[in-house]
Design a protein around this motif. Structure first.
Motif, PDB file in Angstrom:
ATOM      1  N   UNK A   1       0.843  -1.180   0.000  1.00  0.00           N
ATOM      2  CA  UNK A   1       0.000   0.000   0.000  1.00  0.00           C
ATOM      3  C   UNK A   1       0.890   1.247   0.000  1.00  0.00           C
ATOM      4  N   UNK A   2       0.496   2.234  -0.741  1.00  0.00           N
ATOM      5  CA  UNK A   2       1.232   3.496  -0.835  1.00  0.00           C
ATOM      6  C   UNK A   2       0.744   4.471   0.236  1.00  0.00           C
ATOM      7  N   UNK A   3       1.676   5.235   0.771  1.00  0.00           N
ATOM      8  CA  UNK A   3       1.384   6.180   1.840  1.00  0.00           C
ATOM      9  C   UNK A   3       1.932   7.558   1.483  1.00  0.00           C
ATOM     10  N   UNK A   4       1.148   8.576   1.734  1.00  0.00           N
ATOM     11  CA  UNK A   4       1.597   9.948   1.493  1.00  0.00           C
ATOM     12  C   UNK A   4       2.598  10.347   2.578  1.00  0.00           C
ATOM     13  N   UNK A   5       3.766  10.828   2.142  1.00  0.00           N
ATOM     14  CA  UNK A   5       4.781  11.272   3.095  1.00  0.00           C
ATOM     15  C   UNK A   5       5.028  12.770   3.007  1.00  0.00           C
ATOM     16  N   UNK A   6       4.529  13.394   1.935  1.00  0.00           N
ATOM     17  CA  UNK A   6       4.773  14.821   1.757  1.00  0.00           C
ATOM     18  C   UNK A   6       3.746  15.368   0.781  1.00  0.00           C
ATOM     19  N   UNK A   7       3.377  16.616   0.976  1.00  0.00           N
ATOM     20  CA  UNK A   7       2.490  17.307   0.046  1.00  0.00           C
ATOM     21  C   UNK A   7       3.274  18.489  -0.510  1.00  0.00           C
ATOM     22  N   UNK A   8       3.448  18.506  -1.818  1.00  0.00           N
ATOM     23  CA  UNK A   8       4.263  19.524  -2.476  1.00  0.00           C
ATOM     24  C   UNK A   8       3.388  20.512  -3.231  1.00  0.00           C
ATOM     25  N   UNK A   9       3.776  21.754  -3.144  1.00  0.00           N
ATOM     26  CA  UNK A   9       3.091  22.824  -3.853  1.00  0.00           C
ATOM     27  C   UNK A   9       3.867  23.140  -5.122  1.00  0.00           C
ATOM     28  N   UNK A  10       3.288  22.835  -6.251  1.00  0.00           N
ATOM     29  CA  UNK A  10       3.926  23.111  -7.537  1.00  0.00           C
ATOM     30  C   UNK A  10       4.576  21.874  -8.131  1.00  0.00           C
ATOM     31  N   UNK A  11       4.452  21.750  -9.419  1.00  0.00           N
ATOM     32  CA  UNK A  11       4.971  20.575 -10.116  1.00  0.00           C
ATOM     33  C   UNK A  11       6.494  20.486 -10.033  1.00  0.00           C
ATOM     34  N   UNK A  12       7.177  21.608 -10.190  1.00  0.00           N
ATOM     35  CA  UNK A  12       8.633  21.596 -10.165  1.00  0.00           C
ATOM     36  C   UNK A  12       9.154  21.099  -8.818  1.00  0.00           C
ATOM     37  N   UNK A  13       8.568  21.588  -7.720  1.00  0.00           N
ATOM     38  CA  UNK A  13       8.998  21.174  -6.394  1.00  0.00           C
ATOM     39  C   UNK A  13       8.673  19.696  -6.174  1.00  0.00           C
ATOM     40  N   UNK A  14       7.531  19.243  -6.634  1.00  0.00           N
ATOM     41  CA  UNK A  14       7.164  17.831  -6.494  1.00  0.00           C
ATOM     42  C   UNK A  14       8.160  16.939  -7.224  1.00  0.00           C
ATOM     43  N   UNK A  15       8.562  17.339  -8.413  1.00  0.00           N
ATOM     44  CA  UNK A  15       9.544  16.577  -9.184  1.00  0.00           C
ATOM     45  C   UNK A  15      10.888  16.573  -8.476  1.00  0.00           C
TER      46      UNK A  15
ATOM     47  N   UNK B   1       0.584  18.358  -5.124  1.00  0.00           N
ATOM     48  CA  UNK B   1       0.929  16.962  -5.386  1.00  0.00           C
ATOM     49  C   UNK B   1       1.194  16.223  -4.087  1.00  0.00           C
ATOM     50  N   UNK B   2       0.737  14.978  -4.022  1.00  0.00           N
ATOM     51  CA  UNK B   2       1.102  14.078  -2.936  1.00  0.00           C
ATOM     52  C   UNK B   2       2.319  13.277  -3.387  1.00  0.00           C
ATOM     53  N   UNK B   3       3.296  13.162  -2.496  1.00  0.00           N
ATOM     54  CA  UNK B   3       4.446  12.294  -2.726  1.00  0.00           C
ATOM     55  C   UNK B   3       4.172  11.023  -1.936  1.00  0.00           C
ATOM     56  N   UNK B   4       4.133   9.904  -2.639  1.00  0.00           N
ATOM     57  CA  UNK B   4       3.783   8.629  -2.020  1.00  0.00           C
ATOM     58  C   UNK B   4       4.935   7.634  -2.104  1.00  0.00           C
ATOM     59  N   UNK B   5       5.053   6.816  -1.051  1.00  0.00           N
ATOM     60  CA  UNK B   5       6.050   5.749  -1.009  1.00  0.00           C
ATOM     61  C   UNK B   5       5.365   4.510  -0.431  1.00  0.00           C
ATOM     62  N   UNK B   6       5.970   3.334  -0.611  1.00  0.00           N
ATOM     63  CA  UNK B   6       5.402   2.143   0.016  1.00  0.00           C
ATOM     64  C   UNK B   6       5.331   2.327   1.543  1.00  0.00           C
ATOM     65  N   UNK B   7       4.262   1.840   2.119  1.00  0.00           N
ATOM     66  CA  UNK B   7       4.006   2.036   3.556  1.00  0.00           C
ATOM     67  C   UNK B   7       5.186   1.603   4.431  1.00  0.00           C
TER      68      UNK B   7
END
Length: 64
Positions: A1-15, A42-48
């Motif tokens: 299952x994927x879990x959100x670890x960070x919420x990024x504002x803007x596509x460039x910062x998310x990348x 954007x939500x940044x997700x990683x495996x739980x």
């Protein structure tokens, strides 16, 4: 299952955050959560199972 670890504002910062985590060997994906008039969220997700390690790294990198 994927879990959100960070919420990024803007596509460039998310990348940028995504690339830093990938460079450290983590599986990462990003998902567009909201597309507003002025910014994208954007939500940044990683495996739980890796979430706590990723949060430590985000802290060490000064991201959170």
């Amino acid at each position: 299952m994927w879990t959100t670890v960070y919420v990024a504002s803007g596509k460039e910062w998310a990348i940028e955050v995504e690339n830093k985590l990938i460079a450290e060997g983590f599986l990462v994906k990003k998902e567009l959560v909201e597309l507003g008039d002025e910014e994208e969220i954007y939500e940044i997700l990683v495996p739980e199972l890796e979430a706590s390690d990723v949060q430590v790294l985000l802290y060490e990198l000064g991201i959170i």
